[in-house]
Scaffold this active site. Sequence first.
Site, mmCIF file in Angstrom:
data_model
loop_
_atom_site.group_PDB
_atom_site.id
_atom_site.type_symbol
_atom_site.label_atom_id
_atom_site.label_comp_id
_atom_site.label_asym_id
_atom_site.label_seq_id
_atom_site.Cartn_x
_atom_site.Cartn_y
_atom_site.Cartn_z
ATOM 1 N N HIS A 96 0.840 -1.197 0.000
ATOM 2 C CA HIS A 96 0.000 0.000 0.000
ATOM 3 C C HIS A 96 0.879 1.252 0.000
ATOM 4 O O HIS A 96 1.914 1.281 0.675
ATOM 5 C CB HIS A 96 -0.927 -0.006 1.224
ATOM 6 C CG HIS A 96 -2.032 0.990 1.106
ATOM 7 N ND1 HIS A 96 -1.826 2.339 1.304
ATOM 8 C CD2 HIS A 96 -3.339 0.847 0.780
ATOM 9 C CE1 HIS A 96 -2.971 2.976 1.101
ATOM 10 N NE2 HIS A 96 -3.910 2.093 0.789
ATOM 11 N N GLU A 166 -3.873 1.468 -7.462
ATOM 12 C CA GLU A 166 -4.261 2.599 -6.609
ATOM 13 C C GLU A 166 -3.359 3.785 -6.929
ATOM 14 O O GLU A 166 -2.263 3.905 -6.362
ATOM 15 C CB GLU A 166 -4.071 2.247 -5.125
ATOM 16 C CG GLU A 166 -5.143 1.388 -4.560
ATOM 17 C CD GLU A 166 -5.412 1.734 -3.095
ATOM 18 O OE1 GLU A 166 -6.578 1.866 -2.734
ATOM 19 O OE2 GLU A 166 -4.432 1.909 -2.333
#
Length: 257
Positions: A96, A166
């Site tokens: 992430h 993302e």
Amino acid sequence: MRKLIVANWKMNPDSAEKARELFSATLRAAQKIRGAKIVVCPPLAYLGLFSKNSKISLGAQDIFWEDPPAGGGSFTGEVSAKILKNSKVEYVIIGHSERRRLGETDEIINKKIRQALKNNLKVIFCVGESERDETGDYLQFIKEEIIKGLEKIPVKLFKNLIVTYEPVWAISSKAKSGKSKFHPDTPEDAFQMATYIKRLIISLFNSNCRNIPVLYGGSVDEENAKEFLEKGNVDGLLVGRASWNAKTFAELLKNIK
Ligand code: PGA
């Protein structure tokens, strides 16, 4: 194929009581929909409060990259694959951008992915560029994140791999304001990126990888989730802020139904 909706609670909520309430509300909302699988990724401290069920699977937000040696593991603050599995965790988010920002390198991410896949955990591997450029360098950047993250991991383990696109510029509450470099992505752009990533994975590895799911994440909410799913060529969504509010997340699930 059922769409995967991952609720990334990040460092929220701030008490076990609120976490229980949010989980119960999420479960009630999940029970009303078909055609999607929900994965809740709470902070580590709350994982033991919940049990997976036919509607919700549990995910972790991090993992350590080594097995503890026989006799015990001296890694303060870390959590092993075995601990996660014994806590009924099935998924783990790795790579992430918020962890990369704290210093997690491609090499560390690669070790974590290998460790999770080796232990039969499903890996939600996040990639995404910080900025867009007109010459297309960001495509090369994503390619390198994928190559380095998956380096030397046996392709047979990829059956438990999920890649999430993302873009860093689309994550954060600032994305909605459109004032800074942060702005939400469009389903059309998500389509191009998901298609690029799917083709890239097949060309880098082999055609058996054509079923690796690709998710989109970054400012997904109750208003745009359906469009991302319908137009984005994605197999699911990674949802941050919109999953911390029971009403919003229920609305999101209702809208994608
Ligand atoms: P956001 O976060 O939905 O709040 O933009 C997504 C993520 O970081 O996983």
